[in-house]
Design an enzyme around this catalytic site. Structure first.
Site, PDB file in Angstrom:
ATOM      1  N   SER A 163      -5.739  37.801 -50.353  1.00 32.68           N
ATOM      2  CA  SER A 163      -5.291  38.215 -48.950  1.00 32.68           C
ATOM      3  C   SER A 163      -5.989  37.206 -48.190  1.00 32.68           C
ATOM      4  O   SER A 163      -6.678  36.586 -48.350  1.00 32.68           O
ATOM      5  CB  SER A 163      -6.130  39.501 -48.643  1.00 32.68           C
ATOM      6  OG  SER A 163      -6.080  39.818 -47.371  1.00 32.68           O
ATOM      7  N   TYR A 189     -14.774  43.202 -48.393  1.00 39.88           N
ATOM      8  CA  TYR A 189     -13.331  43.219 -48.700  1.00 39.88           C
ATOM      9  C   TYR A 189     -13.092  41.586 -49.192  1.00 39.88           C
ATOM     10  O   TYR A 189     -12.567  40.994 -49.949  1.00 39.88           O
ATOM     11  CB  TYR A 189     -12.518  43.516 -47.907  1.00 39.88           C
ATOM     12  CG  TYR A 189     -10.892  43.376 -48.099  1.00 39.88           C
ATOM     13  CD1 TYR A 189     -10.323  43.987 -49.144  1.00 39.88           C
ATOM     14  CD2 TYR A 189     -10.138  42.667 -47.119  1.00 39.88           C
ATOM     15  CE1 TYR A 189      -9.023  43.930 -49.529  1.00 39.88           C
ATOM     16  CE2 TYR A 189      -8.770  42.546 -47.463  1.00 39.88           C
ATOM     17  CZ  TYR A 189      -8.206  43.140 -48.653  1.00 39.88           C
ATOM     18  OH  TYR A 189      -6.827  42.906 -49.068  1.00 39.88           O
TER      19      TYR A 189
END
Length: 318
Positions: A163, A189
């Site tokens: 990501s 994350y």
């Protein structure tokens, strides 16, 4: 190695179906983790439509069975077979069982499953912080466990779904599990997504002699996915408004799966390894997060970081 050029028509709006148009994957076997929803379903659909036999590796096999039934009703004649296997990346025993049950070569492994930004710290059964434990360690255990099957395929491809969130944080080796620093859902994350890229870098180098390539990617800004199940839309809106992140235009799920499918099955990227892609092209380096809507941080492609993470991961999974 020079990077083969993908078709000029491929870009941010390309769909997974467009990527595999004219591609023949008959005789190849694929595993897609997290394929019971979102881009995992579309990745499985595209690969099967090109002829690959696809195993949907999912936590909830009933949900996986429903996906298979839906896809089988829609796929054209001559598509590959679809099966379901149980895999909970937070539960190392299910990873070991999946590996033990796999027989024969594996040509394509798409490490797609993930968890994003639980607002309170959550730990996997082995004590690891959940995002690092699931997004990275679970896939690390699965992929290394399947190494022989990948090597037997003579040209296997590993695809790690990362990501642009990797720009939130490098891997903090001295505190992987937030036992000293305050927990933050977004740096956590980011660390896990950086780890996904570093894994591809390390696997590309370690397994090149086995004919295995490994790459990572950013699928895009996709609203229609279960990945954001820990967040409500207001939290996301507030986060964007704070200036902590800049996002590219939204994609559909079909567009979001395109880069995964490109790296998994397109002949245009044959031999490419250890790279990070977005919008169906290799990402450009960025030197800071502020204002960046894409690109790749140098720390995520650093070979020393990749080698260190591999060694640490081996120790953590025993």
């Amino acid at each position: 190695m020079s990077v083969p050029q993908t078709p000029a028509a491929f870009g941010a709006t390309t769909t997974a179906a467009e990527v595999v148009d004219g591609v023949d994957l008959h005789g190849r076997r694929a595993v897609v983790t997290g394929a019971s929803s979102g881009i995992g379903v579309e990745t499985a659909r595209a690969l099967a439509s090109a002829g690959a036999d696809v195993t949907l590796a999912v936590r909830n096999t009933a949900a996986g069975d429903r996906v298979v039934a839906g896809l089988e009703a829609e796929l054209p004649p001559g598509s590959g077979a679809l099966t379901v296997g149980r895999l909970d990346l937070a539960d190392r025993s299910t990873v070991a069982a999946f590996v033990a049950d796999w027989q024969g070569p594996l040509h394509i492994l798409v490490n797609n499953a993930g968890v994003m930004a639980p607002q309170e710290i959550t730990r996997a059964p082995d004590g690891r912080e959940q995002q690092f434990g699931v997004n990275h360690l679970g896939h690390f255990a699965l992929t290394t466990g399947l190494h022989r099957a990948l090597a037997a395929a003579d040209g296997a491809r590993i695809v790690s779904v990362s990501s642009t969130g990797h720009l939130f944080s490098p891997v903090v080796f001295d505190d992987l599990d937030y036992r000293f620093r305050p927990y933050d859902p977004w740096t956590s994350y980011g660390q896990s997504k950086t780890a996904n890229i570093l894994f591809a870098v390390a696997a590309a180098e370690r397994w090149a002699d086995d004919g295995i390539t490994a790459n990572a990617l950013m699928p895009g800004n996709i609203a229609d996915t279960n990945l954001a199940r820990h967040l409500d839309m207001q939290e996301i809106a507030d986060f964007i408004a704070s200036g902590a992140i800049a996002l590219p235009p939204q994609k559909t799920v079909e567009q979001g799966a395109a880069t995964s499918v490109l790296l998994a099955g397109s002949p245009t990227v044959a031999g490419v390894s250890g790279r990070y892609y977005e919008d169906c092209a290799e990402a450009k380096p960025v030197t800071e997060r502020a204002g960046a809507v894409g690109g790749v941080a140098p720390y995520a492609l650093d070979r020393d970081n990749a080698a260190r993470l591999w060694q640490v991961s081996e120790a953590l999974i025993g």
